[in-house]
Design a protein around this motif. Structure first.
Motif, short mmCIF file in Angstrom:
data_model
loop_
_atom_site.label_atom_id
_atom_site.label_comp_id
_atom_site.label_asym_id
_atom_site.label_seq_id
_atom_site.Cartn_x
_atom_site.Cartn_y
_atom_site.Cartn_z
N SER A 1 -1.39 -2.17 -14.56
CA SER A 1 -0.43 -2.48 -13.26
C SER A 1 0.91 -2.09 -13.94
CB SER A 1 -0.42 -3.82 -12.97
OG SER A 1 -1.61 -4.40 -12.50
N TYR B 1 0.87 2.31 4.21
CA TYR B 1 0.44 2.78 3.18
C TYR B 1 -0.20 4.22 3.08
CZ TYR B 1 1.88 -1.81 1.16
OH TYR B 1 2.44 -2.90 0.78
N MET C 1 2.27 -1.76 -8.50
CA MET C 1 1.04 -1.02 -8.60
C MET C 1 -0.16 -1.62 -9.44
SD MET C 1 2.78 2.75 -8.99
CE MET C 1 3.23 2.37 -10.55
N VAL D 1 -3.80 4.65 -1.63
CA VAL D 1 -3.33 3.46 -2.44
C VAL D 1 -3.52 2.02 -1.77
CG1 VAL D 1 -1.39 4.83 -3.35
CG2 VAL D 1 -0.97 3.47 -1.47
N ASP E 1 -3.26 8.56 -10.29
CA ASP E 1 -1.99 7.86 -9.58
C ASP E 1 -0.86 8.66 -10.73
OD1 ASP E 1 -3.60 4.82 -9.16
OD2 ASP E 1 -3.07 6.22 -7.42
N PHE F 1 -1.58 -1.10 -4.19
CA PHE F 1 -0.12 -1.25 -4.17
C PHE F 1 0.58 -2.01 -2.89
CE2 PHE F 1 0.49 3.53 -5.97
CZ PHE F 1 -0.32 3.20 -6.95
N ARG G 1 5.17 -2.18 -12.12
CA ARG G 1 6.10 -2.39 -10.94
C ARG G 1 7.17 -1.46 -11.03
NH1 ARG G 1 9.50 -7.77 -8.71
NH2 ARG G 1 10.84 -7.36 -10.44
N LEU H 1 7.67 -1.26 -5.94
CA LEU H 1 6.29 -0.90 -5.66
C LEU H 1 5.63 -1.65 -6.76
CD1 LEU H 1 4.60 0.88 -3.83
CD2 LEU H 1 4.87 2.51 -5.45
#
Length: 114
Positions: free
Chosen positions: A15, A60, A83, A64, A90, A68, A17, A81
């Protein structure tokens, strides 16, 4: 001015952000968006979020959805965002944008390794 940050190298399944700090605009009045551009490909829309007059309007890209999450803090004038479950596909430079304008952030690189 838009300043994006938070990109980096992450393993698949991880992940990140992203943040996009706005200055010089009345941030709360604008719809905002995240876009990305992978090497050799055109820039594509990732997600959008509505302004204070368009609260709850979130969209979206199919690629995603469910992974997301776009959000905003109008007090801090920052777009986010989140993720999750990242995939090698990606990998891209991610840009924030004031929708319907030519105001773009400089982009932040996200690299997802397999």
């Amino acid at each position: 001015q838009l300043q994006a940050s938070g990109g980096g190298l992450v393993q698949a399944g991880g992940s990140l952000r992203l943040s996009c700090k706005a200055s010089g605009i009345n941030f709360r009045l604008y719809d905002m968006g995240w876009y990305r551009q992978a090497p050799g490909k055109e820039r594509e829309l990732v997600a959008t979020i509505g302004s204070v007059s368009n609260v709850g309007s979130i969209h979206y890209a199919d690629s995603v959805k469910g992974r997301f999450n776009i959000s905003r803090d109008n007090v801090r004038r920052t777009l986010y965002l989140q993720m999750n479950s990242l995939k090698p596909g990606d990998t891209a430079v991610y840009y924030c944008r004031v929708q319907s304008t030519n105001y773009w952030g400089k982009g932040t690189l996200v690299t997802v390794s397999s």
